[in-house]
Write an enzyme that holds these catalytic residues in place. Structure first.
Site, PDB file in Angstrom:
ATOM      1  N   CYS A 112      -6.670  -6.078 -13.745  1.00 32.52           N
ATOM      2  CA  CYS A 112      -5.579  -5.149 -13.427  1.00 32.52           C
ATOM      3  C   CYS A 112      -4.782  -4.702 -14.641  1.00 32.52           C
ATOM      4  O   CYS A 112      -3.767  -4.026 -14.498  1.00 32.52           O
ATOM      5  CB  CYS A 112      -4.655  -5.777 -12.383  1.00 32.52           C
ATOM      6  SG  CYS A 112      -5.448  -6.026 -10.782  1.00 32.52           S
TER       7      CYS A 112
ATOM      8  N   GLU B  65      -2.761  -6.167 -16.845  1.00 30.15           N
ATOM      9  CA  GLU B  65      -1.433  -6.617 -17.243  1.00 30.15           C
ATOM     10  C   GLU B  65      -1.442  -7.740 -18.263  1.00 30.15           C
ATOM     11  O   GLU B  65      -0.397  -8.102 -18.795  1.00 30.15           O
ATOM     12  CB  GLU B  65      -0.578  -7.038 -16.035  1.00 30.15           C
ATOM     13  CG  GLU B  65      -0.995  -8.336 -15.368  1.00 30.15           C
ATOM     14  CD  GLU B  65      -1.951  -8.108 -14.223  1.00 30.15           C
ATOM     15  OE1 GLU B  65      -2.035  -8.973 -13.337  1.00 30.15           O
ATOM     16  OE2 GLU B  65      -2.600  -7.043 -14.211  1.00 30.15           O
TER      17      GLU B  65
END
Length: 663
Positions: free
Chosen positions: A365, A367
């Site tokens: 994702c 991050e």
């Protein structure tokens, strides 16, 4: 020794009954679909037919967290103050109950369980990354790491750097029967032997006995969920041979690497224990990699397994974005990851510190910048659920402490421990960022970010000194959230709400005990078009504090918001999917050229316009009119979920970046 007998009690930490009595029989302030999400995803079965309520989940989580600290102190003969720990744990519990912060979904599901106590902390981590650059050293290693971690719920990112480094060979077959034990390790070992045999390492099992694998539908007592039976593993073995046999005598390609990753991911999804998330990073000049999801060329492979990962590019400042942008306008891929920026910078607003020179990629994702074989734990704070910075600062302390505690417990993988115990990387994240700006004002919120970032650094120094461990290499991020933020009704991560009225689709296993009460309550339930083992339940939602939705915000404002959070808050990364409208597509190349020096990673997704959403059914979010909301809500009854739970849990990472449609 008398001091140790007094201060190093062998009794495991436990919250006081008098404190827990205040919460028994009560419910927290759930978001619109918070309770059903909790029951579907995080409530564990205590005994046959009896599932946790939230006060019990919070108890298990908090006690598990403080027991990790307690054991660490005992093992190193460090001071442990039971009275101080009790006070601290009660404060952590209260802040979880009030949804001022929550542990990650992995933590809500696994923290404090016997599984973690016996098998280590891997299942408590959100995400990881593994590189294929060393395929010559161990061909099977990255694929088996992916399988192993995915099966305990960790989302895994990978790369194609091993392309062209290994020649595929004709395997020699083992005439002895290979009996697979009914364990995760047994599945991974079979895959390891088959893969390594294709580079001349060992013999390939030919006579495989799957009879010990428990049949489909049986409960998995340790990790939770139900067994899939051997079918997904059998199919995976067949496809490994189908991919590698035609490659004999040739060097491994990026397509082969991606296919093997995706096939393992598909097996784990079909395994009915954990849904997984994958992201594959490829080289800019690799045209084969860029075309892997072209439906005109590879529709059969795309339908079969290439849907299992998001594919992104190792981007460089100054590159030509023309061709990648042409592709993403069509289907939302590729994403972009600026590896040099991740290596050189913490927050992009600060001077380069070069502290992450060993980083090789990122999680699915986007991050977390990660080294190969590294895992990471992230906590989620909700600044909009606070009325003052001082209160938020206290929450940051406990969110930080939860994630730091996870780093004190090793995983079952020595390679992972070698990285994690050195880096102690964590991610103190936020959700409801747009809500917080609406509540506190944009400028005030950024002041919270800057002061909070400095405060976490001070707290990390304090606690790391006490625990006698290194300070964390990086500490803050913005994760996409998804499921966890649904508990309190926060907007996910940095994203704007879908619209004032929308449908939130949630996948639930067909064998889940949640289905009958939801059917009885009148909710729309359909077969999952992607997963034959799941239903999709549609919940009509009215965003109470609505100001602006995705379609009301320009691509440029979204990019600026991401860049500012990368400047003021996140020393890891900011996970964001930029939603763009058709008229904005022509500007994406220019936008990337402008923002490439302020971001570490980004992805884009076209917004469906009127009538287009039907072409991509069962997206996580779907805008509806007020009239449609009222129509869907009419006649819905309340559902009784007491002593009801689930049999399957959500994917390894969750959010727009990890739940893109097949296009």
């Amino acid at each position: 020794m008398g001091y140790l007998r007094v201060h190093q009690s062998s009794e495991l930490f436990k919250l006081k009954d008098s404190f827990l009595d205040e919460f028994k029989g009560k419910q927290p302030k759930w978001g619109p679909i918070g309770y059903i999400t909790y029951k579907r995803t995080y409530s564990r079965e205590i005994e046959d037919g009896v599932w946790e309520e939230f006060w019990q989940t919070a108890q298990r989580v908090v006690e598990g967290c403080y027991r990790i600290q307690q054991r660490h102190c005992k093992a190193l003969l460090l001071p442990w103050n039971s009275t101080k720990a009790q006070h601290s744990a009660q404060e952590m519990y209260q802040r979880i109950w009030d949804f001022k912060f929550t542990p990650p979904g992995r933590g809500l599901w696994m923290m404090g369980t016997d599984y973690v106590e016996k098998r280590g902390s891997a299942a408590l981590n959100n995400c990881s990354f593994v590189s294929t650059k060393d395929l010559k050293v161990s061909f099977s290693a990255p694929f088996c790491f992916l399988m192993d971690m995915s099966m305990v719920g960790v989302g895994v990112g990978g790369d194609t750097k091993g392309a062209g480094t290994v020649k595929v060979k004709q395997p020699e077959f083992d005439k002895e029967k290979h009996i697979i034990p009914d364990t995760r390790e047994g599945w991974v070992e079979l895959v390891r032997r088959i893969l390594d045999s294709y580079v001349g390492e060992g013999l390939c099992p030919q006579d495989i006995d799957y009879s010990l694998i428990r049949p489909e539908g049986e409960k998995i007592k340790g990790f939770g969920g139900v067994a899939s039976g051997p079918a997904p593993l059998i199919l995976l073995v067949e496809w490994i041979h189908k991919i590698l046999t035609p490659r004999i005598g040739q060097k491994i390609t990026s397509a082969d690497i991606v296919d093997l990753f995706n096939l393992v991911g598909k097996c784990v999804v079909s395994g009915n224990v954990r849904r997984s998330a994958e992201n594959l990073l490829g080289e800019i000049e690799d045209e084969e990699f860029r075309s892997l999801k072209d439906p005109d060329k590879f529709k059969a492979y795309l339908d079969n397994h290439r849907w299992a990962s998001n594919n992104s590019l190792f981007a460089t400042v100054g590159m030509d974005y023309t061709k990648p942008v042409e592709a993403l306008i069509k289907n939302g891929e590729p994403g972009f990851f600026w590896l040099d920026s991740a290596k050189n910078y913490s927050r992009m607003g600060d001077p380069p510190d070069y502290k992450d020179s060993n980083v090789g990629g990122c999680n699915p994702c986007f991050e977390q910048s990660l080294e190969s074989f590294e895992c990471c734990c992230l906590c989620e704070t909700y600044p909009a659920n606070h009325d003052s910075y001082e209160d938020f600062q206290t929450t940051l302390k406990y969110a930080y402490l939860y994630s730091k505690s996870v780093t004190l417990m090793p995983t079952h993988d020595p390679r992972t421990n070698a990285v994690m115990l050195r880096n102690r990387r964590i991610g103190t994240s936020m959700s409801g960022i747009v809500q917080a700006m609406n509540k506190h004002g944009r400028r005030a919120f950024y002041e919270w970010c800057k002061k909070g970032f400095d405060y976490i650094g001070k707290v990390d120094k304090l606690y790391s000194d006490w625990l006698c461990v290194p300070v964390s290499k990086k500490r803050t991020s913005v994760k996409p959230s998804g499921t966890v933020s649904l508990l309190c009704g926060a907007t996910p991560g940095i994203h704007f709400p879908e619209s004032e009225y929308y449908i939130r689709n949630i996948r639930v296993a067909k064998n889940s005990h949640l289905i009958p009460p939801l059917k009885k309550a009148g909710y729309l339930i359909e077969d999952d078009v992607k997963d034959p083992n799941s239903f999709v339940v549609s919940f009509p939602i009215h965003e109470k504090l609505f100001v602006r939705g995705k379609k009301d915000v320009t691509m440029w404002e979204q990019l600026e918001l991401v860049a500012q959070m990368q400047q003021f808050w996140s020393d890891n990364q900011v996970s964001a999917t930029i939603h763009f409208q058709k008229h904005e597509a022509k500007d994406i190349k220019n936008a990337l050229e402008l923002y490439e020096v302020r971001l570490k990673g980004i992805s884009f997704l076209p917004l469906e316009e009127a009538g287009e959403e039907a072409a991509y059914p069962q997206m996580p979010y779907s805008s509806i009119t007020k009239e449609k909301y009222e129509e869907m809500s009419k006649g819905l009854k309340s559902y009784n979920l007491k002593n009801v739970g689930h049999e399957i849990t959500e994917r390894g990472c969750d959010g727009d970046r990890c739940d893109l449609p097949i296009r």
